[in-house]
Design a protein around this motif. Structure first.
Motif, mmCIF file in Angstrom:
data_model
loop_
_atom_site.group_PDB
_atom_site.id
_atom_site.type_symbol
_atom_site.label_atom_id
_atom_site.label_comp_id
_atom_site.label_asym_id
_atom_site.label_seq_id
_atom_site.Cartn_x
_atom_site.Cartn_y
_atom_site.Cartn_z
ATOM 1 N N ASP A 108 1.166 -1.231 0.106
ATOM 2 C CA ASP A 108 -0.171 -0.272 0.256
ATOM 3 C C ASP A 108 1.191 1.473 -0.085
ATOM 4 O OD1 ASP A 108 -2.091 1.806 -0.190
ATOM 5 O OD2 ASP A 108 -2.319 1.618 2.515
ATOM 6 N N HIS A 132 1.517 4.624 -2.665
ATOM 7 C CA HIS A 132 0.970 5.760 -2.585
ATOM 8 C C HIS A 132 2.646 6.250 -3.043
ATOM 9 C CE1 HIS A 132 -0.951 4.781 1.574
ATOM 10 N NE2 HIS A 132 -1.837 4.912 0.030
ATOM 11 N N HIS A 134 -5.551 3.076 -6.499
ATOM 12 C CA HIS A 134 -6.878 3.657 -5.112
ATOM 13 C C HIS A 134 -8.134 3.501 -5.719
ATOM 14 C CE1 HIS A 134 -2.940 3.770 -2.318
ATOM 15 N NE2 HIS A 134 -4.032 4.388 -1.789
ATOM 16 N N HIS A 193 -7.451 -2.999 1.624
ATOM 17 C CA HIS A 193 -6.746 -2.047 1.246
ATOM 18 C C HIS A 193 -5.752 -2.770 0.602
ATOM 19 C CE1 HIS A 193 -6.136 1.272 -0.440
ATOM 20 N NE2 HIS A 193 -5.351 2.077 0.869
ATOM 21 N N ASN A 195 -4.709 -2.727 -3.180
ATOM 22 C CA ASN A 195 -3.847 -2.527 -4.082
ATOM 23 C C ASN A 195 -2.627 -3.225 -5.076
ATOM 24 O OD1 ASN A 195 -4.936 0.467 -3.960
ATOM 25 N ND2 ASN A 195 -3.698 0.685 -1.125
HETATM 26 FE FE LIG Z 1 -3.496 3.410 0.646
#
Ligand SMILES: [Fe+2]
Length: 381
Positions: free
Chosen positions: A192, A196, A261, A275, A279
């Motif tokens: 994750d 980002h 996302h 999550h 991703n």
């Molecule tokens: Fe995230």
């Protein structure tokens, strides 16, 4: 001409072993005997880490009914306790779920409900009570950012609340509370953070400054994530992952995200999937779509991933980056696709509209058509 660039992050950050104690000292100074609400991941209670705060001289009430993919019911229960306890400030202690719940309660502390009203960008009028965020995963960077993601209990849509008014006043990254995280969660939250870094780097909102930070984050995460997954007790790996995810958060909070996302949010909301895993599955697939629009940047991503690109053209290196992302997923044990998680092709069709409407979609280097989103979801099975 460059468009206006906004840099936004917490006023104060404490990082390193002992950072939680530094926060307690500050809270005692700022709030003395005031009541505060501690919104805490149940795992932190189980591991005893919440006692660092609960056994201190702070006057805290504990709310630990936080669930993964926090929903509007969770937020309402936490807000009820906030009101009945007479709390004057909030501490979010955990991964994204605990901190996002605290961010939502902060909104409700000064603005009328329901929380769904604040879906979207800068919908919050009043600044709520002070918010302190202690991050325990590396991670969502929820301790740094202006985002909170809350699933609607009724509709299963994820509300993405984006507002400067929910950036924590003080953020804390103390790797000593990250040592007990199981390797599957370390892997998912780590990818994750990598997402980002990559999405902010190739985003339409990227800036010279965020480019620098994003690349440093990619490099750090690629080097230390496998070590943290292999042996979670390695404090250096935990420390570097805490740093990598933190700076990735600084970057995406200003540069924005993209279709990884945007497409992961409905998957998480409709199927209650983690999550980070959503991703991780989507990152190589969406990157393959984005690669032709950011060839030079994907070539630099390949280098940051630690690949030898000295003999490669930028085009070849950009392809190597995509392969590098696939290899890293495999290396840290990410599921090969959504089918492994019980998702069907039919299921993904129900995610398409929400993905296109997600506030993160606008940051993608190239907008996607409905057909392209359908196709990429098919590939992600
Ligand atoms: Fe995230």
């Amino acid at each position: 001409m460059m468009s206006v660039f906004k840099l936004a992050f917490p006023k104060i950050n404490f990082s390193g072993v002992g950072a939680i104690e530094a926060l307690i000292e500050r809270l005692l100074l700022e709030h003395q005997g005031d009541a505060g609400l501690l919104i805490c991941d149940p795992a932190m209670v189980k591991l005893g880490f919440s006692n660092k705060l609960l056994l201190s001289e702070l006057n805290l009430t504990l709310f630990s009914a936080v669930r993964p993919n926090p929903d509007t019911n969770t937020v309402n229960s936490a807000f009820d306790l906030f009101v009945s306890s007479g709390a004057k400030y909030l501490i979010g202690f955990g991964g994204g779920s605990a901190i996002d719940t605290a961010k939502a309660v902060r909104i409700l502390s000064a603005n009328p409900g329901p929380i769904a009203k604040y879906n979207g960008v800068e919908q919050v009028a009043q600044l709520g009570v002070p918010l302190y965020a202690i991050n325990t995963t590396a991670g969502t960077a929820a301790e740094v950012t202006s985002n909170a993601v809350i699933t609607d209990t009724e509709t299963h849509v994820k509300h993405v609340l984006i507002s400067d008014k929910i950036i924590p006043d003080v953020s804390v990254n103390d790797p000593s509370v990250m040592l007990g995280i199981p390797s599957a969660i370390t892997a998912a939250t780590g990818i994750d953070a990598l997402t980002h870094a990559i999405e902010s780097y190739v985003s339409q909102g990227a800036h010279k400054l965020t480019d620098y930070i994003s690349l440093e984050a990619i490099k750090t995460i690629a080097e230390y994530l496998p070590q943290a997954v292999d042996d979670g007790s390695r404090i250096e790996a935990r420390e570097m992952m805490a740093y990598g995810q933190f700076i990735a958060g600084l970057s995406f909070n200003s540069a924005g995200l993209g279709m990884v996302h945007a497409m992961a949010h409905p998957a998480g909301a409709q199927k209650d999937l983690p999550h980070g895993v959503c991703n991780a599955i989507l990152l190589p697939i969406v990157s393959e779509f984005n690669r032709p629009y950011r060839v030079e940047k994907f070539a630099k991503i390949a280098q940051a991933l630690g690949l030898d690109t000295s003999e490669l053209s930028p085009e070849q290196a950009s392809f190597a980056a995509i392969q590098g992302l696939k290899d890293l997923n495999r290396r840290v044990g990410i599921p090969s696709g959504f089918a492994e998680l019980g998702v069907s092709a039919q299921d993904t069709l129900a995610w398409v509209d929400d993905a296109l409407a997600d506030p993160c979609a606008g940051g993608n280097p190239q907008p996607m058509t409905r057909e392209q989103v359908v196709d990429l979801y098919q590939q992600s099975l």
